[in-house]
Design a protein around this motif. Sequence first.
Motif, PDB file in Angstrom:
ATOM      1  N   GLN A 178      -8.518 -11.641  -9.412  1.00 44.20           N
ATOM      2  CA  GLN A 178      -9.068 -10.848  -8.402  1.00 44.20           C
ATOM      3  C   GLN A 178      -7.905 -10.815  -8.095  1.00 44.20           C
ATOM      4  O   GLN A 178      -7.648 -10.025  -6.851  1.00 44.20           O
ATOM      5  N   ASN A 194      -7.745  -6.120  -6.738  1.00 45.12           N
ATOM      6  CA  ASN A 194      -7.454  -6.013  -7.888  1.00 45.12           C
ATOM      7  C   ASN A 194      -7.290  -4.946  -8.312  1.00 45.12           C
ATOM      8  O   ASN A 194      -7.188  -4.403  -9.425  1.00 45.12           O
ATOM      9  N   ARG A 216     -13.546  -5.644 -11.378  1.00 46.15           N
ATOM     10  CA  ARG A 216     -12.909  -5.095 -10.643  1.00 46.15           C
ATOM     11  C   ARG A 216     -13.614  -5.880  -9.374  1.00 46.15           C
ATOM     12  O   ARG A 216     -14.673  -4.723  -8.892  1.00 46.15           O
TER      13      ARG A 216
END
Length: 196
Positions: A135, A166, A178
């Motif tokens: 991330q 991210n 994400r």
Amino acid sequence: MKKTIILLSIICLTSLLSGQELRVSVAPTLSNVYQFKYVKGTTYGTTGFGYVGNIDYSFVTNRKVEFGIGLGYHISQVLIWIPIMSDFTADHERIDLFSISLKSKFKLPKEFYASLDPSLDFQVNYDRLLVTDNQSGLGMSFGIGRNFRLNDGLLLNIEPRLWLHNLIPFHELESPFRLATAGINFGLVFGHVFTK
């Protein structure tokens, strides 16, 4: 020469601290991973609990917009469901992020404010065996909060906030996930008390 440098440093530091705010906050959070495009039968995530701790340093002005910098640490738990043949298996994953954010605060009436903060996020516990991708990347957070005056130099701060991580990754993505986190910041603000 050394005495002059020390004296100038002290003058600069004390003059800089006169118009500053320091906020220390903690937020219980709900975290989940999301995909830009969902495909039926693929891995998906469900919500888990986490915490965010922040230290924010703001330059106080008499203008509508104020700027600063913040440091944060995010601990997020997510549950990932992985399809296997006609069944699913679950995988608990913990994502720890260290964030550096550029703070921007838009002052509103009655000690309310809105903030929009881009951030650099670095995942500190990434392992290639995790289902979620690293991330680390550029993120963004949004919040609307209010300061409550406790005394002349101290405020209680309450701020619902959303963090999106991210958005622009630092590396090639292997999975579409994400991390998104929502929570309520509870903090103490030391220093300058801004008014309407």
